[in-house]
Write a protein that holds these residues in place. Structure first.
Motif, PDB file in Angstrom:
ATOM      1  N   VAL A 296       5.415   8.914   2.464  1.00  0.00           N
ATOM      2  CA  VAL A 296       4.854   8.131   2.459  1.00  0.00           C
ATOM      3  C   VAL A 296       5.658   6.010   2.236  1.00  0.00           C
ATOM      4  O   VAL A 296       6.581   6.224   1.268  1.00  0.00           O
ATOM      5  CB  VAL A 296       4.134   7.749   0.643  1.00  0.00           C
ATOM      6  CG1 VAL A 296       2.102   6.324   0.749  1.00  0.00           C
ATOM      7  CG2 VAL A 296       2.506   8.560   1.434  1.00  0.00           C
ATOM      8  N   SER A 297       5.489   5.515   2.808  1.00  0.00           N
ATOM      9  CA  SER A 297       5.920   4.165   2.316  1.00  0.00           C
ATOM     10  C   SER A 297       5.824   3.734   1.553  1.00  0.00           C
ATOM     11  O   SER A 297       4.877   2.943   1.619  1.00  0.00           O
ATOM     12  CB  SER A 297       5.478   3.180   3.969  1.00  0.00           C
ATOM     13  OG  SER A 297       6.570   2.382   3.578  1.00  0.00           O
ATOM     14  N   ASN A 298       6.577   2.732   0.865  1.00  0.00           N
ATOM     15  CA  ASN A 298       6.158   1.934  -0.176  1.00  0.00           C
ATOM     16  C   ASN A 298       6.985   0.442  -0.974  1.00  0.00           C
ATOM     17  O   ASN A 298       7.164   0.146  -1.391  1.00  0.00           O
ATOM     18  CB  ASN A 298       6.073   2.324  -1.433  1.00  0.00           C
ATOM     19  CG  ASN A 298       4.632   3.793  -1.994  1.00  0.00           C
ATOM     20  OD1 ASN A 298       4.170   3.589  -1.863  1.00  0.00           O
ATOM     21  ND2 ASN A 298       5.496   4.370  -2.560  1.00  0.00           N
ATOM     22  N   THR A 299       7.726   0.730   0.511  1.00  0.00           N
ATOM     23  CA  THR A 299       9.048  -0.414   0.943  1.00  0.00           C
ATOM     24  C   THR A 299       8.264  -1.131   2.101  1.00  0.00           C
ATOM     25  O   THR A 299       8.654  -0.490   3.071  1.00  0.00           O
ATOM     26  CB  THR A 299       9.795   0.261   0.392  1.00  0.00           C
ATOM     27  OG1 THR A 299       9.858   0.782  -0.735  1.00  0.00           O
ATOM     28  CG2 THR A 299      11.322  -1.030   0.290  1.00  0.00           C
TER      29      THR A 299
ATOM     30  N   SER B 269       8.563  -1.437   7.917  1.00  0.00           N
ATOM     31  CA  SER B 269       8.495  -0.667   7.530  1.00  0.00           C
ATOM     32  C   SER B 269       7.406   0.591   8.324  1.00  0.00           C
ATOM     33  O   SER B 269       7.363   0.020   9.945  1.00  0.00           O
ATOM     34  CB  SER B 269       7.604  -0.887   6.724  1.00  0.00           C
ATOM     35  OG  SER B 269       6.642   0.117   5.254  1.00  0.00           O
TER      36      SER B 269
ATOM     37  N   TYR C 224       2.106   2.570   4.737  1.00  0.00           N
ATOM     38  CA  TYR C 224       2.667   1.458   3.909  1.00  0.00           C
ATOM     39  C   TYR C 224       1.470   0.625   3.634  1.00  0.00           C
ATOM     40  O   TYR C 224       1.081   0.341   2.477  1.00  0.00           O
ATOM     41  CB  TYR C 224       3.076   0.412   4.728  1.00  0.00           C
ATOM     42  CG  TYR C 224       3.738  -0.720   4.139  1.00  0.00           C
ATOM     43  CD1 TYR C 224       4.900  -0.609   2.888  1.00  0.00           C
ATOM     44  CD2 TYR C 224       3.091  -1.945   3.607  1.00  0.00           C
ATOM     45  CE1 TYR C 224       4.863  -1.595   1.564  1.00  0.00           C
ATOM     46  CE2 TYR C 224       3.654  -3.158   2.801  1.00  0.00           C
ATOM     47  CZ  TYR C 224       4.892  -3.469   2.258  1.00  0.00           C
ATOM     48  OH  TYR C 224       4.734  -4.168   1.284  1.00  0.00           O
TER      49      TYR C 224
ATOM     50  N   ASN D 117      -1.381   3.960   2.622  1.00  0.00           N
ATOM     51  CA  ASN D 117      -0.638   5.010   1.676  1.00  0.00           C
ATOM     52  C   ASN D 117      -1.340   6.484   1.861  1.00  0.00           C
ATOM     53  O   ASN D 117      -1.425   7.198   1.295  1.00  0.00           O
ATOM     54  CB  ASN D 117      -1.655   4.492   0.597  1.00  0.00           C
ATOM     55  CG  ASN D 117      -0.643   5.349  -0.697  1.00  0.00           C
ATOM     56  OD1 ASN D 117       0.414   4.936  -0.168  1.00  0.00           O
ATOM     57  ND2 ASN D 117      -1.310   5.785  -1.972  1.00  0.00           N
TER      58      ASN D 117
ATOM     59  N   LYS E  21       8.550  -3.950  -2.704  1.00  0.00           N
ATOM     60  CA  LYS E  21       7.673  -3.106  -3.134  1.00  0.00           C
ATOM     61  C   LYS E  21       6.318  -3.022  -2.286  1.00  0.00           C
ATOM     62  O   LYS E  21       6.001  -4.890  -2.786  1.00  0.00           O
ATOM     63  CB  LYS E  21       7.842  -2.399  -4.760  1.00  0.00           C
ATOM     64  CG  LYS E  21       9.427  -2.013  -4.849  1.00  0.00           C
ATOM     65  CD  LYS E  21       9.672  -0.594  -3.694  1.00  0.00           C
ATOM     66  CE  LYS E  21      11.150  -0.638  -4.276  1.00  0.00           C
ATOM     67  NZ  LYS E  21      11.224   1.145  -3.356  1.00  0.00           N
ATOM     68  N   LYS E  22       5.362  -2.504  -2.298  1.00  0.00           N
ATOM     69  CA  LYS E  22       4.553  -2.539  -1.848  1.00  0.00           C
ATOM     70  C   LYS E  22       3.625  -3.300  -3.059  1.00  0.00           C
ATOM     71  O   LYS E  22       2.573  -4.464  -2.684  1.00  0.00           O
ATOM     72  CB  LYS E  22       3.555  -1.160  -1.706  1.00  0.00           C
ATOM     73  CG  LYS E  22       2.023  -1.882  -1.004  1.00  0.00           C
ATOM     74  CD  LYS E  22       1.515  -0.625  -0.910  1.00  0.00           C
ATOM     75  CE  LYS E  22       1.900   0.240  -0.260  1.00  0.00           C
ATOM     76  NZ  LYS E  22       1.406   2.099   0.482  1.00  0.00           N
ATOM     77  N   GLU E  23       3.791  -3.729  -4.781  1.00  0.00           N
ATOM     78  CA  GLU E  23       2.764  -3.704  -5.428  1.00  0.00           C
ATOM     79  C   GLU E  23       3.278  -5.450  -4.985  1.00  0.00           C
ATOM     80  O   GLU E  23       2.225  -6.597  -5.776  1.00  0.00           O
ATOM     81  CB  GLU E  23       2.741  -3.565  -6.339  1.00  0.00           C
ATOM     82  CG  GLU E  23       3.844  -2.670  -7.187  1.00  0.00           C
ATOM     83  CD  GLU E  23       5.016  -1.658  -6.705  1.00  0.00           C
ATOM     84  OE1 GLU E  23       6.008  -1.718  -7.405  1.00  0.00           O
ATOM     85  OE2 GLU E  23       4.160  -1.031  -6.018  1.00  0.00           O
TER      86      GLU E  23
END
Length: 187
Positions: free
Chosen positions: A40-43, A75, A80, A83, A102-104
Motif C-alpha cells: 500500500v502506498s503511503n508516501t 506515487s 495512495y 488505501n 507521508k499521506k497524513e
C-alpha cells in the motif's frame, strides 16, 4: 526545506513554507525500489532531480507504464488515494533527490488549502490523460509509430532512460526496438 517545490510552483510558495516541516529530503541511488507492487502506498514523492519509472509485473514480465522526471509528483495514486494494494512498482532509474511527504501530512495540506488541492487535481488529471493516450497507442498504433511518437513528443526519455525500459514502455522487445532504431538512422 522544500525550496524546490516553491520554485516549481511559485503560486504555492506561502503554502509550501507553512508546511515545510511535513516534507523531508531523500537522495536515493539508481535502481532503488520506492514501492513494491502489492504494497500500500503511503508516501508521495516530488522529484527534485532524477528519473523514476512506474511498472507492473505481468506473468513474470515487467512492463513499464510511465516515466517521471524533475518537478513531478510520483506515487501509486490509486493505492495512495484508496488505501489498497498497489498494482505498480516504483523504481528510480537514476540517482534521485526527492522531497517526501507521508499521506497524513499530505491530507492536512489538501484539506486546508484549496489551491494545493487544485494543483494536485491538475497533476493527477494530466497523468491519467497521458496514461490513457499511451494505452490507446497500444491498440491503435504499430510499434514503429509508437517509437516515432516518443521521439516527437517525449524525446527527453530517449536521452535518460535505458533501452530495455523504453522497449517495455513501447510494448516491444529490445531486439525489436534496435531494429526500429536502425531503420530510422540516417544513412
Amino acid at each position: 526545506m522544500p525550496v524546490s517545490l516553491s520554485k516549481a510552483f511559485p503560486k504555492l510558495k506561502g503554502i509550501v513554507e507553512k508546511y515545510q516541516d511535513f516534507w523531508y529530503e531523500e537522495t536515493l541511488p539508481a535502481k532503488y525500489t520506492l514501492l513494491q507492487e502489492g504494497d500500500v502506498s503511503n508516501t508521495l514523492y516530488f522529484i527534485v532531480k532524477g528519473c523514476i519509472r512506474l511498472s507492473n509485473n505481468y506473468n513474470g514480465k515487467e512492463i513499464t507504464i510511465q516515466f517521471f522526471f524533475e518537478n513531478e509528483f510520483v506515487s501509486s495514486f490509486e493505492s495512495y488515494l484508496k488505501n489498497t494494494p498497489s498494482d505498480f512498482s516504483i523504481e528510480t532509474i537514476e540517482e534521485c533527490q526527492l522531497l517526501v511527504i507521508k499521506k497524513e501530512n499530505w491530507k492536512t495540506i489538501m484539506d486546508q488549502n484549496p489551491l494545493f488541492r487544485e494543483m494536485f487535481f491538475d497533476f493527477t488529471s494530466d497523468r491519467f490523460i497521458n496514461y490513457i493516450h499511451h494505452f490507446l497507442s497500444y491498440i491503435q498504433e504499430k510499434p514503429e509509430e509508437r517509437y516515432q511518437n516518443l521521439i516527437k513528443n517525449k524525446s527527453h526519455i530517449l536521452q535518460r532512460v535505458p533501452l530495455q525500459y523504453i522497449a517495455s514502455y513501447l510494448g516491444i522487445t529490445t531486439v525489436s526496438l534496435s531494429r526500429i532504431r536502425a531503420r530510422k538512422q540516417p544513412k
